[in-house]
Design an enzyme around this catalytic site. Structure first.
Site, PDB file in Angstrom:
ATOM      1  N   ASP A  61     -12.096   7.186   3.626  1.00 33.91           N
ATOM      2  CA  ASP A  61     -10.897   6.928   4.429  1.00 33.91           C
ATOM      3  C   ASP A  61     -10.504   5.442   4.389  1.00 33.91           C
ATOM      4  O   ASP A  61      -9.430   5.067   4.840  1.00 33.91           O
ATOM      5  CB  ASP A  61     -11.141   7.376   5.880  1.00 33.91           C
ATOM      6  CG  ASP A  61      -9.849   7.539   6.665  1.00 33.91           C
ATOM      7  OD1 ASP A  61      -8.763   7.492   6.047  1.00 33.91           O
ATOM      8  OD2 ASP A  61      -9.928   7.709   7.899  1.00 33.91           O
ATOM      9  N   LYS A  75       0.851  -1.202   0.000  1.00 33.58           N
ATOM     10  CA  LYS A  75       0.000   0.000   0.000  1.00 33.58           C
ATOM     11  C   LYS A  75       0.878   1.241   0.000  1.00 33.58           C
ATOM     12  O   LYS A  75       1.715   1.419   0.877  1.00 33.58           O
ATOM     13  CB  LYS A  75      -0.910  -0.004   1.243  1.00 33.58           C
ATOM     14  CG  LYS A  75      -1.673   1.320   1.455  1.00 33.58           C
ATOM     15  CD  LYS A  75      -2.634   1.262   2.637  1.00 33.58           C
ATOM     16  CE  LYS A  75      -3.216   2.635   2.956  1.00 33.58           C
ATOM     17  NZ  LYS A  75      -4.114   2.630   4.128  1.00 33.58           N
ATOM     18  N   LYS A 125     -10.027  13.026   8.137  1.00 41.16           N
ATOM     19  CA  LYS A 125      -9.610  12.571   9.468  1.00 41.16           C
ATOM     20  C   LYS A 125      -9.612  13.749  10.444  1.00 41.16           C
ATOM     21  O   LYS A 125      -9.571  14.909  10.038  1.00 41.16           O
ATOM     22  CB  LYS A 125      -8.192  11.988   9.390  1.00 41.16           C
ATOM     23  CG  LYS A 125      -8.094  10.631   8.700  1.00 41.16           C
ATOM     24  CD  LYS A 125      -6.660  10.126   8.739  1.00 41.16           C
ATOM     25  CE  LYS A 125      -6.516   8.785   8.046  1.00 41.16           C
ATOM     26  NZ  LYS A 125      -7.134   7.664   8.746  1.00 41.16           N
ATOM     27  N   ARG A 127      -7.687  -0.350   0.909  1.00 40.59           N
ATOM     28  CA  ARG A 127      -8.219  -1.585   0.324  1.00 40.59           C
ATOM     29  C   ARG A 127      -8.621  -1.365  -1.142  1.00 40.59           C
ATOM     30  O   ARG A 127      -8.601  -2.301  -1.927  1.00 40.59           O
ATOM     31  CB  ARG A 127      -9.386  -2.113   1.176  1.00 40.59           C
ATOM     32  CG  ARG A 127     -10.559  -1.215   1.291  1.00 40.59           C
ATOM     33  CD  ARG A 127     -11.456  -1.567   2.482  1.00 40.59           C
ATOM     34  NE  ARG A 127     -10.926  -1.037   3.745  1.00 40.59           N
ATOM     35  CZ  ARG A 127     -11.494  -1.208   4.923  1.00 40.59           C
ATOM     36  NH1 ARG A 127     -12.595  -1.915   5.040  1.00 40.59           N
ATOM     37  NH2 ARG A 127     -10.958  -0.688   6.013  1.00 40.59           N
TER      38      ARG A 127
HETATM   39  N1  BES Z   1      -4.299   4.588   6.883  1.00 45.24           N
HETATM   40  C1  BES Z   1      -5.421   4.264   7.673  1.00 45.24           C
HETATM   41  C2  BES Z   1      -5.128   3.232   8.742  1.00 45.24           C
HETATM   42  C3  BES Z   1      -4.172   3.622   9.835  1.00 45.24           C
HETATM   43  C4  BES Z   1      -4.630   4.172  11.018  1.00 45.24           C
HETATM   44  C5  BES Z   1      -2.827   3.382   9.703  1.00 45.24           C
HETATM   45  C6  BES Z   1      -3.746   4.495  12.020  1.00 45.24           C
HETATM   46  C7  BES Z   1      -1.940   3.710  10.700  1.00 45.24           C
HETATM   47  C8  BES Z   1      -2.404   4.268  11.866  1.00 45.24           C
HETATM   48  C9  BES Z   1      -6.555   3.730   6.809  1.00 45.24           C
HETATM   49  O1  BES Z   1      -6.585   4.181   5.504  1.00 45.24           O
HETATM   50  C10 BES Z   1      -7.853   4.151   7.449  1.00 45.24           C
HETATM   51  O2  BES Z   1      -8.041   5.309   7.595  1.00 45.24           O
HETATM   52  N2  BES Z   1      -8.648   3.180   7.843  1.00 45.24           N
HETATM   53  C11 BES Z   1      -9.881   3.441   8.489  1.00 45.24           C
HETATM   54  C12 BES Z   1     -10.921   2.509   7.910  1.00 45.24           C
HETATM   55  C13 BES Z   1     -12.341   2.849   8.244  1.00 45.24           C
HETATM   56  C14 BES Z   1     -12.761   4.161   7.634  1.00 45.24           C
HETATM   57  C15 BES Z   1     -13.254   1.732   7.735  1.00 45.24           C
HETATM   58  C16 BES Z   1      -9.712   3.193   9.977  1.00 45.24           C
HETATM   59  O3  BES Z   1      -8.937   2.303  10.349  1.00 45.24           O
HETATM   60  O4  BES Z   1     -10.295   3.914  10.756  1.00 45.24           O
HETATM   61 ZN    ZN Z   2      -4.738   4.746   4.705  1.00 50.38          ZN
HETATM   62 ZN    ZN Z   3      -7.648   6.037   5.273  1.00 41.89          ZN
END
Ligand code: BES
Ligand code: ZN
Ligand code: ZN
Length: 492
Positions: free
Chosen positions: A339, A257, A269, A343
């Site tokens: 966010d 990724k 965010k 995936r």
């Molecule tokens: N890049 C983030 C995941 C992440 C969070 C990596 C903290 C490192 C530290 C990912 O793209 C994301 O934001 N995921 C969301 C998914 C949700 C919206 C279904 C998450 O984990 O909150």
């Molecule tokens: Zn991410």
């Molecule tokens: Zn994200």
């Protein structure tokens, strides 16, 4: 640079001698310590405990400006990681004192539980990884890495030692490259620039490089990946790095990724959530780093590294929650949350990789979910695979390199959470619970019957604090693990 030394410290001069020593200080078991004599270590403050340090200047009996002792703790509890960490402390201390070369006395391995080879390898690895700093953005940096680390009294054959050192040095250089990429600020690694940096390094190693730009991605119908990148002024790139040895019939695919900054997009965010999101390309950095090492280590099988690079930004052209896109595989995806972008880029990259390369196995690395960090914390990655053999091989490699992993389930009935009213699938599960699992299940829908494992490295990819042999910043997590995995052919 790593060297092996056979000097007699009673006869030839050594500038700095580093001696790792265990708690019981049975000095007669260790020749290097024995020559110093019992008295040298009769210092109350130094017990050989794992945090103890002692410096002797111009000690009697040996020709040495200074001897630095580092405690290893109890002999029967010493593991490879103890030695890596000890070397990390030693090198940090030496750099702090502005030294340029050190000689390390290899502890008598008979007294350790580890075999000699493993002990020496751990010392070299800890030394190499600690002997690096990322100071590109400091106008004045006084501290410099050591020029040479020599090992005294190393076991095994000279040729064997040199081979092991060369292999470890190359792997560690790939780790530090991955660390630097992750630590680099997002303004200096937007998808176009990051693609150039990767291909420059990869070409120098003789890897075959290809970059698909926005036009090519549109032509090839990378619908999900393009949707993530459309909010940014810098459009996505797909970097493909290939190592193809003569005669190799099978290929292993590594996919990483590469979100060069994750704002969350229109599902923006929070301030604290945005912090550190330059590290959201750590999967790509680990795969690119591994490919650089692969070019040197030359495993028997073909290896392809596939890196989808995008910047996830909110703007007038950004994807909206509720938008439906057609992915490379042909399935339509409802973007429930912008966010959950990782995936989306991975499914296009993986579906393309499966179609193009028909890999014997595929492993993806991604800072995919916050839920993974909630489950396993900041030092342990999650492994998902329905292939027990592949999962076991990854766990064994993780055990060896101390890039810790924990296997998580892929329960079929949870797939229900990915249902969309309008599209074939939704990128956001209904509810937050089991977020790392639902993300992995989403990916599993796009790999066909390829042997596949997914590593969620969201916690382990970055550290705000200094570790024993890794400074604060990108950790390079995954590079050593993947190199170990590829060396053992368990993937074929
Ligand atoms: N890049 C983030 C995941 C992440 C969070 C990596 C903290 C490192 C530290 C990912 O793209 C994301 O934001 N995921 C969301 C998914 C949700 C919206 C279904 C998450 O984990 O909150
Ligand atoms: Zn991410
Ligand atoms: Zn994200």
């Amino acid at each position: 640079m790593i060297k092996f030394s056979s000097v007699d410290i009673q006869k030839s001069k050594v500038e700095t001698l580093v001696i790792p020593i265990c708690e019981d200080k049975n000095i007669h078991a260790d020749r290097t310590v024995a020559v110093l004599g019992k008295k040298a270590l009769a210092v109350k403050e130094f017990q050989g405990k794992s945090k103890d340090e002692l410096t002797l200047y111009n000690p009697a009996r040996v020709k040495c400006e200074r001897v630095l002792f580092f405690g290893l703790g109890k002999a029967d509890a010493i593991e490879a990681e103890t030695l890596r960490a000890c070397m990390g402390r030693a090198i940090k201390t030496c750099i702090g004192r502005e030294l340029t070369q050190v000689t390390v006395a290899v502890p008598a391995a008979k007294r350790l539980k580890l075999d000699e080879e493993a002990a020496l390898e751990a010392l070299i690895e800890g030394g190499c990884l600690a002997n690096h700093m990322f100071s590109r953005y400091k106008s004045e940096e006084k501290k410099k890495p050591l020029k040479t680390i020599a090992f005294l009294g190393s076991p095994g054959s000279a040729a064997g030692n040199r081979r092991a050192a060369a292999r470890i040095e190359k792997t560690c250089a790939a780790v530090t490259q991955a660390r630097e990429w992750v630590s680099t600020p997002a303004n200096d690694k937007r998808p176009d620039a990051f693609a150039r940096q990767i291909t420059k390094a990869a070409r120098a190693k003789g890897l075959i490089c290809r970059v698909l730009d926005e036009k090519a991605l549109k032509r090839e119908k990378f619908g999900a990946m393009l949707a993530v990148g459309q909010g940014s002024q810098v459009k996505p790139r797909l970097v493909v790095l290939e190592y193809r040895p003569k005669g190799a019939k099978k290929t292993v695919a590594l996919v990483g990724k590469g979100v060069t900054f994750d704002t969350g997009g229109i599902n923006l965010k929070t301030s604290s959530g945005l912090e550190g999101m330059k590290m959201d390309m750590a999967g790509a950095a680990a795969v690119a780093g591994t490919m650089l090492a692969v070019a040197d280590l030359k495993p028997k099988m073909g290896v392809v590294g596939v890196l989808p690079l995008v910047e996830n930004m909110p703007s007038g052209s950004a994807t909206r929650p509720g938008d439906i896109v057609r992915s490379y595989a042909g399935k339509t995806v409802e973007i429930g949350n912008t966010d959950a972008e990782g995936r989306l880029i991975l499914i296009d990259a993986m579906a393309w990789t499966v179609k193009k390369y028909k890999p014997a196995a595929m492993v993806d690395l991604a800072t995919l979910t916050g839920a993974c960090v909630i489950a396993l914390g900041e030092k342990i990655a999650a492994v998902f695979s329905s292939d027990d053999e592949l999962a076991e091989a990854i766990l064994a490699a993780a055990d060896k390199t101390y890039e810790r992993c924990w296997r998580m389930p892929l329960p079929d009935d949870y797939k229900e959470l990915l249902k969309s009213d309008l599209a074939d699938i939704s990128n956001m599960s209904s509810g937050r619970w089991g977020g790392a699992i639902t993300a992995a299940l989403f990916l599993s829908e796009f790999v066909g019957d390829t042997r596949w494992a997914h590593l969620d490295i969201a916690g382990a990819a970055y550290s705000k604090k200094d570790g024993p042999y890794c400074p604060a910043g990108g950790t390079g997590f995954g590079v050593r693990l993947l190199c170990d995995l590829l060396a053992h052919q368990k993937l074929l």
